[in-house]
Write an enzyme that holds these catalytic residues in place. Structure first.
Site, PDB file in Angstrom:
ATOM      1  CG  HIS A   1      40.482  23.909  53.967  1.00 21.47           C
ATOM      2  ND1 HIS A   1      41.280  23.997  52.845  1.00 21.47           N
ATOM      3  CD2 HIS A   1      41.325  23.863  55.020  1.00 21.47           C
ATOM      4  CE1 HIS A   1      42.552  24.004  53.210  1.00 21.47           C
ATOM      5  NE2 HIS A   1      42.613  23.932  54.526  1.00 21.47           N
TER       6      HIS A   1
ATOM      7  CD  GLU B   1      38.295  24.708  57.372  1.00 26.35           C
ATOM      8  OE1 GLU B   1      37.930  25.443  56.454  1.00 26.35           O
ATOM      9  OE2 GLU B   1      39.438  24.729  57.847  1.00 26.35           O
TER      10      GLU B   1
END
Ligand code: FE2
Length: 263
Positions: free
Chosen positions: A68, A39
């Protein structure tokens, strides 16, 4: 079988470290499947096509994520078409992508689940209730089950490990970027570690350029964070599963450093 789960790949340095160590470890340690949290793979936040492809190219079979995941809108263009890229399952219904995948390996089906914690994290549905739903959903299909629990608080991660002990093969924490030394086989046989740690720039504050983070603390003002470069750290665990019983045999923690001359 052996599954290697690699901690949060952060920025270009993380992608380079992942590419440097993964193929070599796969060969030397006889790894069958590689799961990586990606991520932070694109500039420290989110995914681009390029950052995701770099992970696959270096050997990733399944890519997990966390809070994220949506940071680069590129991800919306491909997340629905990627069978082995997953995001936390406890986003509200209707979120793009999926919260788990079923990966075929020989005659078996390996389920990898992804959930986000909600202590010191953005609001999200209950991960404990969600994991019960998921386990019910996959119970007739999955032979072996892994969870990447992307969460901040040690207590929430330990509670998830205990909640799933004996119900899944392994619970690994991600998100904090600091590897914990508490890998253990819990009493009912689930492998557990609070956090895999980061694969990224070693000389940094959680992947961010050190001087920027210090400036923020010194001034109390908003500061633009940049991903650090230079020396690399690679963080992972290897979980071994007994092929006859599908039970977890061991968890081994790894952390490697590579010095570069780039500052
Ligand atoms: Fe995160």
């Amino acid at each position: 079988m052996k599954v290697m789960l690699v901690g949060d790949v952060c920025g270009r340095t993380g992608r380079e470290a992942f590419a440097r160590f993964t193929p070599k470890l796969k060969r030397e340690k006889n790894i069958d499947i590689i799961v990586v949290n990606g991520e932070n793979s694109a500039g420290g936040k989110g995914f681009t096509r390029k950052s995701l492809d770099a992970l696959y190219h270096a050997g990733a079979d399944i890519v997990t994520s966390g809070n994220h995941v949506w940071d680069k809108k590129d991800v919306l263009e491909f997340i629905d078409d990627e069978p082995f890229l997953i995001r936390p399952a406890n986003y509200p219904d209707g979120a793009p992508g999926k919260g788990y995948c079923l990966y075929p390996w020989k005659a078996k089906t390996i389920a990898v689940l992804n959930l986000s914690g909600r202590v010191f994290m953005p609001p999200i549905d209950c991960p404990f209730q969600k994991v019960d739903e998921l386990l019910k959903e996959i119970k007739d299909e999955a032979d072996i089950i892994f969870l990447d629990f992307h969460a901040e608080a040690t207590s929430e991660k330990m509670a998830m490990g205990a909640y799933l002990d004996g119900r899944v093969n392994a619970v690994v924490g991600t998100h904090t970027h600091v590897q914990t030394a508490d890998e253990v086989l819990l009493s009912k046989g689930t492998a557990y570690i609070t956090d895999l740690g980061m694969t990224g720039p070693a000389n940094s504050i959680l992947g961010v350029r050190t001087e920027r983070v210090i400036e923020k603390f010194l001034t109390g003002r908003p500061v633009r964070f940049e991903v650090a470069e230079g020396d690399e750290v690679y963080s992972a665990v290897i979980v071994e599963i007994d092929d006859a019983t599908n039970r977890t045999v061991s968890i081994e923690r790894l952390q490697y450093h590579h010095k570069t001359n780039c500052f």
